[in-house]
Structure formats: structure tokens, C-alpha cells
Design an enzyme around this catalytic site. Structure first.
Site, PDB file in Angstrom:
ATOM      1  N   GLU A  43       0.845  -1.183   0.000  1.00  0.00           N
ATOM      2  CA  GLU A  43       0.000   0.000   0.000  1.00  0.00           C
ATOM      3  C   GLU A  43       0.885   1.240   0.000  1.00  0.00           C
ATOM      4  O   GLU A  43       2.101   1.155  -0.159  1.00  0.00           O
ATOM      5  CB  GLU A  43      -0.956  -0.057   1.193  1.00  0.00           C
ATOM      6  CG  GLU A  43      -1.891  -1.262   1.111  1.00  0.00           C
ATOM      7  CD  GLU A  43      -3.046  -1.202   2.093  1.00  0.00           C
ATOM      8  OE1 GLU A  43      -3.340  -0.116   2.621  1.00  0.00           O
ATOM      9  OE2 GLU A  43      -3.663  -2.253   2.329  1.00  0.00           O
ATOM     10  N   ARG A  48     -13.419  -7.476  -0.224  1.00  0.00           N
ATOM     11  CA  ARG A  48     -12.230  -7.430   0.632  1.00  0.00           C
ATOM     12  C   ARG A  48     -12.632  -7.714   2.073  1.00  0.00           C
ATOM     13  O   ARG A  48     -13.683  -7.265   2.536  1.00  0.00           O
ATOM     14  CB  ARG A  48     -11.546  -6.056   0.550  1.00  0.00           C
ATOM     15  CG  ARG A  48     -11.182  -5.594  -0.842  1.00  0.00           C
ATOM     16  CD  ARG A  48     -10.133  -6.490  -1.497  1.00  0.00           C
ATOM     17  NE  ARG A  48      -8.867  -6.479  -0.806  1.00  0.00           N
ATOM     18  CZ  ARG A  48      -7.922  -5.561  -1.008  1.00  0.00           C
ATOM     19  NH1 ARG A  48      -8.117  -4.570  -1.878  1.00  0.00           N
ATOM     20  NH2 ARG A  48      -6.778  -5.626  -0.352  1.00  0.00           N
TER      21      ARG A  48
END
Length: 270
Positions: A3, A259
Site C-alpha cells: 500500500e 475485501r
């Protein structure tokens, strides 16, 4: 998946070995990644790297003639090696420098990519991106305005790159917990105060993760081969069944936008 903090950590780690030096050549061993590696990269020689930067989760290498743009995908990493280091079967690209160093890209799942652009302002993957989360442009007023009439879950909203870039699954989970917001809360119902708190905690969490070298997941290593250390500080992500650090209630999980989402049913009421 790496990320924003992981990409920032990678950028910071490789910059001293690349910035100011010449690219002797770029070796492309496997061009068929998520998007095919730009053929221009294999033609680059004797170009000076003038800077490195990041946009969203993209790593940008500035040269005198254009930009090398990399995305680490699901499991990609970059590290600094020398010519003596053996090549792994998942080492798909090398940027060979004139200082004896090599930036080597490894990607077992091949979901990353390396592209070329002569002009960043016209680079197609950047055209619809929202502001950087650590920028002044990302503020409470902006987020509140964006949230109006949005009937999507707040977790989807935070992970929408047209709203704000780089807030991936891990940090969305952590931020919502810190703000006491259920991941399925309807975005349009956010108050100005809640938007202000979200902005504050997103910035705080990302800064802290960057300072600690990214999150330790199974695939992420810093450019020198060391793991990140922020996973030791995660409060809720991946901890289904563990006690909530605030109240002791068992952490639950559900799927939002395909997710995994983790939340405390007591602290994060829907």
C-alpha cells in the site's frame, strides 16, 4: 498488496542508489506482467536519474528524457543488489546503474508493471486520481463535500482512488476502527465531524506506517531485505476473534467490496 506506506518506503530506500546516477541499461526478463512492460525501457541507456517520487501506489523514476513508472502489484518488491547477486526466477526487471548497483524488481504473481511516459501530466493512469492523503488538498471540507449523496459503504468510499489515493484495505480497516465507524456505514450519513476525524486518522496512520517502514505482510520487504514493522502495531486488521483493544469484545469480519473487513461490533456500531 503493498500500500502507500510500502511504496513510499521502497522509494526512500532505493533513492540514494539511483538519484544522480546514470542508467547503463534496463534488462527486461519478463515483459508480460499485469500490463506489458513498455518496450521503450529496454532502449534506455546513459540516462541520468534526476529524482524519484510517488503518486498513489506508483513509483516514479524521473530521467532526463521521461519517466519510468512502476507499480508493485500484489506481491512485487524492489531491492538494491550488485551484479554478483544471483537472479531469482521471479526477478523480472533490472535497472543497471553506473555506480555498480542494480535496482531489481521481483514479482512472483506478476500483477505489477513498469511503464514509460514522456509527460506525467498526460499519463493515462494518473488522470482520474484523487488527491494524495498526506497533502493539504485532502482535508475535512473536501471529504465531506465528496461524501454527499454517496450511498456506498464508507470503506468503499475511502478506498476509491478518485476520492483519495493510497488508502488500501489495511489502513481503511485501521482508520475506521480508530474513528468508531462501521465499514458498512452509508457514506452520505457521515457528519462533518466524522469526516474531520477520518482525515486526521488517515494522515496519522499513514505517517506512522511510513516512519516504521511499511507493514509486515508475507510479501513485503524493504529494499534492503528487512521487513516492515508496522504490523506489530495494527489494532484490528487480520485479528478476527481476538479481543478488541478498546473494550475486549471479539473482533468480527465481513466482506465489503470483495475485501475482508474487520471491526468491533461494540465500538463500531452500524
Amino acid at each position: 498488496m503493498p500500500e502507500l506506506p510500502e511504496v513510499e518506503t521502497a522509494k526512500n530506500g532505493i533513492t540514494p542508489y539511483l538519484e544522480g546516477y546514470l542508467i547503463e541499461k534496463i534488462i527486461v526478463r519478463q515483459p508480460k506482467l499485469r500490463w506489458e512492460v513498455s518496450p521503450q525501457l529496454a532502449q534506455i541507456s546513459q540516462q541520468k536519474i534526476t529524482a524519484l517520487s510517488r503518486r498513489a501506489k506508483y513509483l516514479i523514476i524521473h530521467t532526463e528524457q521521461g519517466y519510468i513508472i512502476g507499480h508493485l502489484g500484489m506481491s512485487g518488491s524492489v531491492r538494491i543488489v550488485s551484479a554478483r547477486d544471483p537472479v531469482d526466477k521471479h526477478d523480472h526487471l533490472d535497472i543497471v546503474m553506473n555506480n555498480g548497483k542494480i535496482m531489481r524488481y521481483n514479482d512472483p504473481r506478476r500483477f505489477g508493471t513498469w511503464l514509460w511516459s514522456a509527460n506525467l501530466d498526460e499519463f493515462h493512469l494518473f488522470l482520474k486520481l484523487g488527491p494524495e492523503p498526506l497533502s493539504d488538498e485532502f482535508n475535512a471540507e473536501y471529504l465531506f463535500k465528496k461524501s454527499r449523496k454517496k450511498q456506498t459503504p464508507v470503506k468503499n468510499f475511502l478506498m476509491d482512488n478518485s476520492v483519495v489515493v493510497g488508502v488500501g484495505n489495511i489502513y481503511a480497516n485501521e482508520t475506521l476502527f480508530m474513528c468508531g465507524l462501521h465499514p458498512e456505514k452509508i457514506t452520505a450519513k457521515l457528519t462533518k465531524a466524522q469526516c474531520a476525524l477520518l482525515v486526521e486518522k488517515i494522515k496519522q496512520e499513514l505517517k506512522r506506517a511510513i516512519e516504521q517502514g511499511g507493514t509486515t505482510l508475507k510479501d513485503f520487504l524493504q529494499p534492503d531485505g528487512r521487513p516492515g514493522y508496522f504490523a506489530q502495531e495494527l489494532q484490528i486488521y487480520g485479528k478476527k476473534g481476538a479481543p478488541c483493544p478498546n473494550c475486549g469484545t471479539k473482533i468480527e469480519s465481513l466482506v465489503v467490496a470483495q475485501r475482508n473487513s474487520y471491526f468491533c461490533p461494540k465500538c463500531q456500531k452500524k
